[in-house]
Design an enzyme around this catalytic site. Structure first.
Site, mmCIF file in Angstrom:
data_model
loop_
_atom_site.group_PDB
_atom_site.id
_atom_site.type_symbol
_atom_site.label_atom_id
_atom_site.label_comp_id
_atom_site.label_asym_id
_atom_site.label_seq_id
_atom_site.Cartn_x
_atom_site.Cartn_y
_atom_site.Cartn_z
ATOM 1 N N CYS A 4 0.851 -1.205 0.000
ATOM 2 C CA CYS A 4 0.000 0.000 0.000
ATOM 3 C C CYS A 4 0.882 1.248 0.000
ATOM 4 C CB CYS A 4 -0.915 -0.032 1.224
ATOM 5 S SG CYS A 4 -1.784 1.532 1.489
ATOM 6 N N ASP A 30 -0.735 16.344 -1.806
ATOM 7 C CA ASP A 30 -0.994 15.415 -2.904
ATOM 8 C C ASP A 30 0.092 15.596 -3.973
ATOM 9 O OD1 ASP A 30 -3.830 13.844 -3.952
ATOM 10 O OD2 ASP A 30 -2.273 14.272 -5.438
ATOM 11 N N HIS A 46 -4.062 1.062 8.499
ATOM 12 C CA HIS A 46 -4.578 0.762 7.159
ATOM 13 C C HIS A 46 -6.054 0.408 7.233
ATOM 14 C CE1 HIS A 46 -4.457 -0.478 2.916
ATOM 15 N NE2 HIS A 46 -5.377 -1.364 3.311
ATOM 16 N N ASN A 87 -13.106 9.661 -1.939
ATOM 17 C CA ASN A 87 -13.604 8.787 -2.998
ATOM 18 C C ASN A 87 -13.636 7.351 -2.489
ATOM 19 O OD1 ASN A 87 -13.701 10.935 -4.887
ATOM 20 N ND2 ASN A 87 -11.506 10.743 -5.247
ATOM 21 N N GLY A 93 -14.078 6.745 -7.924
ATOM 22 C CA GLY A 93 -12.806 7.353 -8.330
ATOM 23 C C GLY A 93 -11.662 7.103 -7.363
ATOM 24 N N HIS A 100 -8.557 7.931 2.786
ATOM 25 C CA HIS A 100 -7.943 9.259 2.788
ATOM 26 C C HIS A 100 -8.985 10.314 2.491
ATOM 27 C CE1 HIS A 100 -7.541 7.497 -1.247
ATOM 28 N NE2 HIS A 100 -7.674 8.720 -1.739
ATOM 29 N N HIS A 102 -9.317 14.159 0.926
ATOM 30 C CA HIS A 102 -8.698 15.262 0.197
ATOM 31 C C HIS A 102 -9.189 16.572 0.809
ATOM 32 C CE1 HIS A 102 -7.638 12.811 -3.538
ATOM 33 N NE2 HIS A 102 -8.575 12.044 -3.014
#
Ligand code: 5GP
Ligand code: ZN
Length: 114
Positions: A4, A30, A46, A87, A93, A100, A102
């Protein structure tokens, strides 16, 4: 998780521009920013996606939002506005299977998303 990307960022195998770190979460820029501010906030643990949030681990989500609130103020976008995106799955997407969020801001964001 050994394969990962975001776990590799957590354990230092992949370098990134760290914005914030504590024992539970990590925030970093990002690699392919879509706005002047584009930060990813992730749990160190995780968790594959929103589909894997449950009664045993849901507290991390509220905690992540508290960090997002702090980072938005620090980046000077809190008053102007910003967007949080998580997402989920192929049609949502999601390209990295580690939960996570954004944090996008610093420009006028369009709606609806593509
Ligand atoms: P998703 O498409 O899963 O919602 O978001 C994954 C995000 O991770 C993308 O915006 C992508 O640019 C970013 N990303 C993928 N690999 C890396 C990396 O190695 N470093 C950083 N900083 N961001 C990454
Ligand atoms: Zn991971």
């Amino acid at each position: 998780m050994t394969d990962c990307i975001f776990c590799k960022i957590v354990n230092g195998e992949i370098k990134t521009t760290l914005i914030y770190e504590d024992d539970k979460v990590l925030a970093f820029n990002d690699i392919d920013p879509q706005a002047p501010v584009h930060i990813l906030v992730i749990p160190k643990e995780h968790i594959s996606s929103i589909n894997n949030i449950n009664e045993n681990n849901h507290e991390i989500v509220g905690y992540i939002y508290s960090i997002i609130s702090k980072l938005a103020k620090e980046k000077g976008i809190a008053d102007k506005g910003y967007r949080i995106v998580s997402n989920c799955g192929q049609e949502g997407g999601q390209t990295v299977d580690h939960l996570h969020f954004h944090l996008l801001g610093g420009r006028n964001l369009q709606w609806p998303p593509g």
